[in-house]
Motif scaffolding. Structure first.
Motif, mmCIF file in Angstrom:
data_model
loop_
_atom_site.group_PDB
_atom_site.id
_atom_site.type_symbol
_atom_site.label_atom_id
_atom_site.label_comp_id
_atom_site.label_asym_id
_atom_site.label_seq_id
_atom_site.Cartn_x
_atom_site.Cartn_y
_atom_site.Cartn_z
ATOM 1 N N ASP A 55 30.847 37.823 -8.889
ATOM 2 C CA ASP A 55 30.112 38.018 -7.831
ATOM 3 C C ASP A 55 30.355 36.854 -6.750
ATOM 4 O OD1 ASP A 55 28.340 39.265 -5.988
ATOM 5 O OD2 ASP A 55 27.009 39.728 -7.676
ATOM 6 N N ASN A 56 29.627 37.013 -5.707
ATOM 7 C CA ASN A 56 29.744 35.939 -4.609
ATOM 8 C C ASN A 56 29.019 34.729 -5.163
ATOM 9 O OD1 ASN A 56 30.646 37.337 -2.336
ATOM 10 N ND2 ASN A 56 28.716 38.144 -2.337
ATOM 11 N N VAL A 57 29.736 33.473 -4.762
ATOM 12 C CA VAL A 57 29.390 32.384 -5.360
ATOM 13 C C VAL A 57 29.229 31.522 -4.276
ATOM 14 C CG1 VAL A 57 29.822 32.505 -7.956
ATOM 15 C CG2 VAL A 57 31.635 31.561 -6.096
ATOM 16 N N THR A 58 28.145 30.449 -4.292
ATOM 17 C CA THR A 58 28.101 29.359 -3.296
ATOM 18 C C THR A 58 28.017 28.002 -4.067
ATOM 19 O OG1 THR A 58 26.976 30.879 -1.570
ATOM 20 C CG2 THR A 58 26.774 28.366 -1.326
ATOM 21 N N PHE A 59 28.892 27.137 -3.715
ATOM 22 C CA PHE A 59 28.684 25.583 -4.050
ATOM 23 C C PHE A 59 28.226 24.864 -2.802
ATOM 24 C CE2 PHE A 59 31.936 27.759 -6.707
ATOM 25 C CZ PHE A 59 31.777 27.266 -7.945
ATOM 26 N N ALA A 60 27.182 24.280 -2.869
ATOM 27 C CA ALA A 60 26.378 23.852 -1.879
ATOM 28 C C ALA A 60 26.532 22.134 -2.278
ATOM 29 C CB ALA A 60 25.106 24.017 -1.763
ATOM 30 N N PHE A 61 27.313 21.269 -1.439
ATOM 31 C CA PHE A 61 27.458 19.990 -1.669
ATOM 32 C C PHE A 61 26.394 19.321 -1.001
ATOM 33 C CE2 PHE A 61 31.568 21.692 -2.780
ATOM 34 C CZ PHE A 61 32.314 20.781 -3.445
ATOM 35 N N GLU A 62 26.062 18.049 -1.763
ATOM 36 C CA GLU A 62 24.932 17.131 -1.342
ATOM 37 C C GLU A 62 25.580 16.272 -0.385
ATOM 38 O OE1 GLU A 62 23.666 15.341 -4.898
ATOM 39 O OE2 GLU A 62 22.318 17.112 -5.640
ATOM 40 N N ASN A 63 24.841 15.615 0.307
ATOM 41 C CA ASN A 63 25.225 14.687 1.424
ATOM 42 C C ASN A 63 26.144 13.629 0.941
ATOM 43 O OD1 ASN A 63 23.525 16.120 3.007
ATOM 44 N ND2 ASN A 63 22.270 14.285 3.774
ATOM 45 N N GLY A 64 27.302 13.451 1.661
ATOM 46 C CA GLY A 64 28.256 12.316 1.076
ATOM 47 C C GLY A 64 29.733 12.568 1.466
ATOM 48 N N ILE A 65 30.564 11.635 1.208
ATOM 49 C CA ILE A 65 31.871 11.536 1.896
ATOM 50 C C ILE A 65 32.778 11.838 0.254
ATOM 51 C CG2 ILE A 65 34.047 10.371 2.392
ATOM 52 C CD1 ILE A 65 32.155 8.710 4.213
ATOM 53 N N TYR A 66 33.388 12.953 0.022
ATOM 54 C CA TYR A 66 34.156 13.323 -1.028
ATOM 55 C C TYR A 66 35.691 13.056 -0.956
ATOM 56 C CZ TYR A 66 29.899 15.563 -2.311
ATOM 57 O OH TYR A 66 28.438 16.017 -2.605
ATOM 58 N N ASN A 67 36.189 12.112 -1.362
ATOM 59 C CA ASN A 67 37.377 11.396 -1.432
ATOM 60 C C ASN A 67 38.313 12.375 -2.227
ATOM 61 O OD1 ASN A 67 37.529 9.318 0.738
ATOM 62 N ND2 ASN A 67 35.997 8.350 -0.848
ATOM 63 N N GLU A 68 38.312 13.647 -2.041
ATOM 64 C CA GLU A 68 38.928 14.593 -2.849
ATOM 65 C C GLU A 68 39.679 15.759 -2.091
ATOM 66 O OE1 GLU A 68 37.362 15.635 -7.126
ATOM 67 O OE2 GLU A 68 35.560 15.052 -5.682
ATOM 68 N N GLN A 69 40.791 16.046 -2.351
ATOM 69 C CA GLN A 69 41.269 17.191 -1.655
ATOM 70 C C GLN A 69 40.947 18.382 -2.303
ATOM 71 O OE1 GLN A 69 45.311 18.764 -2.449
ATOM 72 N NE2 GLN A 69 46.163 17.999 -0.145
ATOM 73 N N ILE A 70 40.503 19.256 -1.395
ATOM 74 C CA ILE A 70 40.437 20.727 -1.964
ATOM 75 C C ILE A 70 41.664 21.576 -1.796
ATOM 76 C CG2 ILE A 70 39.177 22.935 -1.410
ATOM 77 C CD1 ILE A 70 36.818 21.299 -0.261
ATOM 78 N N PHE A 71 42.154 21.842 -2.899
ATOM 79 C CA PHE A 71 43.627 22.567 -3.303
ATOM 80 C C PHE A 71 43.352 23.768 -4.254
ATOM 81 C CE2 PHE A 71 47.393 22.572 -6.130
ATOM 82 C CZ PHE A 71 48.031 23.119 -5.272
ATOM 83 N N LEU A 72 43.889 24.822 -3.802
ATOM 84 C CA LEU A 72 43.924 26.176 -4.225
ATOM 85 C C LEU A 72 45.214 26.686 -4.071
ATOM 86 C CD1 LEU A 72 40.660 28.524 -3.728
ATOM 87 C CD2 LEU A 72 41.717 27.617 -6.022
ATOM 88 N N ASP A 73 46.056 26.939 -5.320
ATOM 89 C CA ASP A 73 47.602 27.385 -5.131
ATOM 90 C C ASP A 73 47.412 29.058 -5.881
ATOM 91 O OD1 ASP A 73 47.161 26.557 -7.679
ATOM 92 O OD2 ASP A 73 49.260 25.758 -7.639
ATOM 93 N N ASN A 74 46.216 29.519 -6.126
ATOM 94 C CA ASN A 74 46.217 30.746 -6.635
ATOM 95 C C ASN A 74 45.025 31.603 -6.271
ATOM 96 O OD1 ASN A 74 44.966 28.690 -8.424
ATOM 97 N ND2 ASN A 74 44.097 30.700 -9.459
ATOM 98 N N VAL A 75 44.910 33.020 -6.343
ATOM 99 C CA VAL A 75 43.732 33.727 -6.153
ATOM 100 C C VAL A 75 42.940 33.593 -7.624
ATOM 101 C CG1 VAL A 75 42.862 35.814 -5.691
ATOM 102 C CG2 VAL A 75 45.112 35.095 -4.657
#
Length: 401
Positions: A55-75
């Motif tokens: 179902d619909n999912v939400t990922f809510a990030f807490e305040n901060g700098i995330y030194n990570e790449q968001i990478f998706l290579d598939n559905v």
């Protein structure tokens, strides 16, 4: 090892993800607080790739700098138009959460059904990030809403693009329902760069929306749709080019060629701030009868405000407000164009053709020229009026003798 009495110096670790089924729809927090469900970007996408969703999912990030790449290579398994992944901030303030990564802050390849909302993507540092949002392959139902997407306001090279999709002349993949709405997009050589975003054959399922964004500090082109793109709309954007004394060929607010815009280019505010050669809005081969053999309609270009107030350097060549050419079919209504400079100026410059169709009505075309040059409120360089209607426009030229 039973003989190892000091576990503090161990370097091998293992993590395990166990799924009892797809991740349930809901709201999950990400960060370092005790109440957070997940801690890192990697952990979130490991779970998504392993378990999928139902179902619909939400990922809510807490305040901060995330030194990570968001990478998706598939559905992600289970995603669909009714089961979307949302990446957002707990606070709802885009400036509170920043994703950086190396080279590309967000890299999406052959994926879809994801929304980025109220987060910051990229970094104003040319040594770290070159493309803030890079899209590759088949991208379906992806939205960027209320985000800060940024690169350095001093970046010059072609590799620096806030948003990039670089298709090819033989591609069968395309952007399908990709939307940029109410974002602040700034810096880089180009704010938004798209080429072959509809694939090599202009797939009719393709479309892109660029609406209600603030686009600023691009060195060369703010919105650039180069070859075979299909847009639903490019409207209500606030565009301000970088104030620069560069010697490149041409600076553009909006440049689109060999493309279709279904709902038009409406209500944009474009302020250009200086260059040797400048076309604030340049449209070539848009909505041609050849590209829309079934259900053809002219592109509506209406209620746009185009201004050039800052004088260029003494070696300035030309400044054009709105340029439409190459068999384009367009209705140009109720636009206001004001150009002030010392060089050759055309407020509206159109090239007609036997296969094009232009209707030009109720526009305000105004030039304030400081020197005697070739300045025209409306200029038609080929001297022909093929399939062109020109009515009820206001022209103003204040040219020194």
């Amino acid at each position: 090892n039973s003989n190892d009495m000091n576990n503090n110096d161990d370097t091998l670790s293992m993590s395990e993800i166990v799924c009892n089924g797809p991740l349930a729809g809901g709201y999950y927090t990400v960060g370092t607080s005790p109440s957070a469900t997940y801690e890192t970007v990697k952990e979130v996408f490991d779970v998504l790739n392993t378990c999928g969703i139902n179902d619909n999912v939400t990922f809510a990030f807490e305040n901060g700098i995330y030194n990570e790449q968001i990478f998706l290579d598939n559905v992600i398994q289970g995603t669909s138009d009714s089961a979307i992944i949302t990446i957002t901030s707990v606070s709802g303030n885009a400036s509170d959460v920043q994703f950086i990564g190396n080279e590309n802050s967000v890299l999406l390849n052959n994926t879809g059904y994801i929304q980025f909302k109220n987060v910051t993507i990229g970094l104003e540092d040319t040594t770290k990030v070159k493309i803030a949002v890079k899209l590759d392959g088949q991208i379906t139902n992806v939205e960027f809403y209320g985000c800060n997407i940024k690169l350095s306001p001093y970046a010059l090279g072609n590799m620096y693009q806030c948003v990039s999709y670089a298709g090819t002349s033989v591609a069968t993949t395309f952007l399908e329902n990709v939307r940029f709405i109410k974002n602040n997009i700034s810096g880089g050589r180009t704010n938004i760069y798209l080429t072959y975003a509809a694939g090599a054959n202009m797939d009719t399922n393709s479309f892109v929306v660029i609406d209600s964004n603030n686009l600023t500090e691009a060195y060369e082109k703010v919105i650039f749709g180069e070859q075979k793109n299909i847009f639903k709309s490019i409207s209500y954007n606030n565009i301000v080019s970088r104030a620069t004394k560069n010697t490149m060929s041409t600076q553009n607010g909006i440049k689109i060629n060999q493309s279709i815009i279904y709902d038009g280019i409406v209500g944009n505010k474009i302020l250009m701030q200086g260059c040797r050669t400048l076309d604030a809005m340049e449209l070539s081969a848009i909505n041609t009868k050849a590209s829309m053999p079934i259900g053809h309609k002219n592109c509506l270009i209406a209620n746009n405000e185009i201004r050039k107030l800052v004088k260029a350097e003494s070696d300035a060549v030309s400044v054009y407000g709105l340029v439409v050419n190459d068999n384009s079919c367009a209705d140009i209504y109720h636009n206001s164009i004001y150009i002030q400079d010392t060089c050759t100026i055309n407020a509206l410059r159109v090239t007609t053709s036997t296969t094009g169709d232009l209707s030009i009505k109720n526009n305000i075309l105004m030039i304030n020229a400081d020197k005697k040059n070739s300045c025209y409120a409306l200029y038609m360089p080929n001297g022909n009026y093929y399939n062109t209607t020109i009515d009820y426009n206001n022209y103003y030229l204040n040219q020194a003798i």
